[in-house]
Design an enzyme around this catalytic site. Structure first.
Site, PDB file in Angstrom:
ATOM      1  N   GLU A 288      -9.647  39.464 -39.432  1.00 42.13           N
ATOM      2  CA  GLU A 288     -10.758  39.744 -38.546  1.00 42.13           C
ATOM      3  C   GLU A 288     -11.655  40.581 -38.804  1.00 42.13           C
ATOM      4  O   GLU A 288     -11.871  41.525 -37.908  1.00 42.13           O
ATOM      5  CB  GLU A 288     -10.093  39.626 -37.158  1.00 42.13           C
ATOM      6  CG  GLU A 288      -9.423  38.124 -36.565  1.00 42.13           C
ATOM      7  CD  GLU A 288      -9.112  37.959 -35.209  1.00 42.13           C
ATOM      8  OE1 GLU A 288      -9.213  38.988 -34.294  1.00 42.13           O
ATOM      9  OE2 GLU A 288      -8.874  37.000 -34.428  1.00 42.13           O
TER      10      GLU A 288
ATOM     11  N   GLU B  34      -5.437  31.132 -36.934  1.00 42.12           N
ATOM     12  CA  GLU B  34      -4.961  31.558 -35.721  1.00 42.12           C
ATOM     13  C   GLU B  34      -5.547  30.848 -34.535  1.00 42.12           C
ATOM     14  O   GLU B  34      -6.785  30.370 -34.525  1.00 42.12           O
ATOM     15  CB  GLU B  34      -5.373  32.985 -35.332  1.00 42.12           C
ATOM     16  CG  GLU B  34      -4.614  34.405 -36.022  1.00 42.12           C
ATOM     17  CD  GLU B  34      -4.942  35.401 -35.431  1.00 42.12           C
ATOM     18  OE1 GLU B  34      -5.225  35.415 -34.291  1.00 42.12           O
ATOM     19  OE2 GLU B  34      -4.859  36.380 -36.163  1.00 42.12           O
TER      20      GLU B  34
HETATM   21  O1  AHR Z   1      -2.945  36.752 -32.118  1.00 45.44           O
HETATM   22  C1  AHR Z   1      -3.379  37.738 -31.349  1.00 45.44           C
HETATM   23  C2  AHR Z   1      -4.622  38.363 -31.728  1.00 45.44           C
HETATM   24  O2  AHR Z   1      -5.727  37.711 -31.896  1.00 45.44           O
HETATM   25  C3  AHR Z   1      -4.612  39.043 -33.298  1.00 45.44           C
HETATM   26  O3  AHR Z   1      -3.821  40.272 -33.797  1.00 45.44           O
HETATM   27  C4  AHR Z   1      -5.621  39.055 -33.804  1.00 45.44           C
HETATM   28  O4  AHR Z   1      -5.833  38.750 -35.031  1.00 45.44           O
HETATM   29  C5  AHR Z   1      -6.430  38.237 -32.947  1.00 45.44           C
HETATM   30  O5  AHR Z   1      -7.607  38.679 -32.179  1.00 45.44           O
END
Ligand code: AHR
Length: 495
Positions: free
Chosen positions: A173, A292
């Protein structure tokens, strides 16, 4: 009564399903590692401190790849802190989540755990506080057999054989202002390109994932992807997508419709990959790593005491309604099986996790465990072009939302229909799929109370039943789907 129809044909495929779309994620965050997979004082811990009960639940989900060690955590992490004699490892202030990282578990321990869990590691490198140099030494430590400084260091640390980690994330990210070492798209594209070059020079067989946008809501969404891909198209294999859905308004109809946004996100990023590919006049295709995804909002705004080790953090307790959204997210990934080759449910344990534990105590399956397990078990093979004919509704943010969300898959022996009824009424469903002969089973996840959850006190409050009513009627599979329900209809085929 709602009415819907599905048509599919085993000869008309979207594409082969890469099993890695059933990946997950474990970050050094909260109780995911400490108190989650690792709990040396637990009566069920193995000789290296990993919980056997948790391992069994992970195996039940059949997770082929697990992303590690972060997440936001990785952007401040020194991988060297987590290797070598445990008693010499530093306790560090971990700045992404403001906790203390003991480093008791590091990459060799995690690689051991992954092997026991029958899963591969998807490793992320730190492109926040570190960069090209640490990335190349980490690949050498993990993947070089012997005869070099870092490979021999690994052997000295007791890991004789290389870990052979194939899939690598180039940071995490990096578009987000919250990220340690946040970069502009141009800065990130350059460092991703240079890190990729040296990582591949160490091991040409690895695959690399560049960071895309953290969500569709980022102001840089679109321009980020185009710039990053322009910088490193030839050096990487995938671009990442991240997305979490929320329902603070308790608006079920809108919550269940949010996968329309996920669908547009995937189509949009695919188009951007192909636009840059066309501009560069290359035959190479960049695929998507949705590394994610989940529902995440129950713990929004929680206050966590800083500088604790393994604090209770982001421990969302999932409802039946959340499980329906997770099911719809899985259907959406399958609809794009031709381009989404990796996806990671974020996360696996305790932290927005499919599995919950008490440190030193019980472990249990959250509601979202079930649709994931169903898709991972029965959604392998090929995704079929699925024609859905359904009435629609308008919600707060979306128009023309089909009450039925569905995808059909096949694996040569069986066909599976994954079907979500978004409606508050029963649904009369007809599935016409050439060559199916019998119903094997019809699994249903449903509850009178859409907010029902599992807990340590009631770990099996919400479980799927095998008592769905699907049956064959003159070559057509017919079923009445319960309101707000997740359905898995498994069908036998004639050859
Ligand atoms: O999954 C939790 C968090 O969400 C992770 O660390 C990050 O990559 C995202 O913002």
């Amino acid at each position: 009564m709602l009415k819907a129809k599905i048509k599919a044909d085993r000869d008309y495929k979207i594409g082969e399903i890469d099993k890695r779309i059933y990946g997950s994620f474990i970050e050094h965050l909260g109780r995911a590692v400490y108190g989650g997979i690792y709990d040396p004082g637990h009566p069920l811990a193995d000789e290296r401190g990993f919980r056997r009960d948790v391992m069994e639940l992970v195996k039940e989900m059949d997770v082929p790849i697990v992303r590690y060690p972060g997440g936001n955590f990785v952007s401040g992490y020194n991988w060297e802190d987590g290797v070598g004699p445990v008693e010499e490892r530093p306790r560090r202030l971990e700045l992404a989540w403001r906790a203390v990282e003991s480093n008791e578990v590091g990459l060799n321990e995690f690689a051991y755990w992954a092997k026991q869990a029958n899963t591969d590691v998807m490793m992320a490198v730190n492109l926040g506080t570190r960069g090209v140099d640490a990335a190349r030494s980490l690949v050498e430590y993990c993947n070089q057999k012997s005869g070099s400084y870092y490979s021999d260091l690994r052997r000295k640390h007791g890991a004789e054989e290389p870990h052979k980690i194939k899939t690598w994330c180039l940071g995490n990210e990096m578009d987000g202002p919250w990220q340690i070492g946040h970069k502009t798209a141009e800065e990130y594209g350059r460092i991703a390109c240079e890190a990729a070059k040296v990582m591949r020079a160490v091991d040409p067989d690895i695959e690399l994932v560049a960071c895309g946008s953290s969500t569709t809501e980022m102001p840089t969404f679109g321009s980020w992807e185009l710039e990053v891909l322009d910088q490193c198209y030839e050096q990487v294999d995938y671009i990442s997508l991240h997305r979490y859905y929320k329902n603070h308004e308790k608006d079920t109809a809108n919550f269940l419709a949010q996968t329309i946004d996920m669908d547009h996100f995937i189509s949009g990023v695919t188009a951007m990959c192909d636009a840059i590919g066309a501009k560069k006049k290359t035959k190479k295709k960049i695929n998507l790593s949705f590394d994610e995804w989940n529902v995440w909002y129950h713990t929004d705004g929680e206050q966590v005491e800083p500088w604790e080790t393994a604090p209770k953090q982001l421990e969302d307790i999932y409802t039946v309604e959340d499980a329906l959204v997770v099911g719809s997210m899985l259907i959406t990934l399958l609809k794009h099986a031709d381009r989404v080759k990796i996806a990671c449910l974020a996360q696996l344990i305790n932290v927005i996790g499919a599995i919950m534990t008490e440190t030193g105590g019980l472990s249990w399956r959250q509601t979202i465990f079930y649709p994931f397990m169903h898709a991972s078990k029965y959604g392998r093979g090929n995704a079929l072009i699925t024609k859905v004919d359904s009435e629609t509704y308008d919600s707060r943010e979306f128009t023309d939302v089909p009450y039925l969300d569905a995808i059909v898959t096949e694996n040569g022996k069986e066909v599976t229909v994954f079907a979500l009824n978004r409606g508050e009424e029963e649904m009369d469903l007809e599935c016409t799929i050439a060559g199916v002969t019998d119903v094997i089973e019809h699994l249903v996840l449903w509850d009178e109370d859409r907010y029902a959850v599992n807990s340590a006190a009631e770990p099996n409050r919400v479980v799927p039943s095998g008592d769905g009513n699907a049956q064959m009627d003159q070559g057509v599979c017919k079923a009445v789907l319960k309101p707000l329900s997740w359905n898995v209809i498994r069908l036998k085929t004639e050859n």
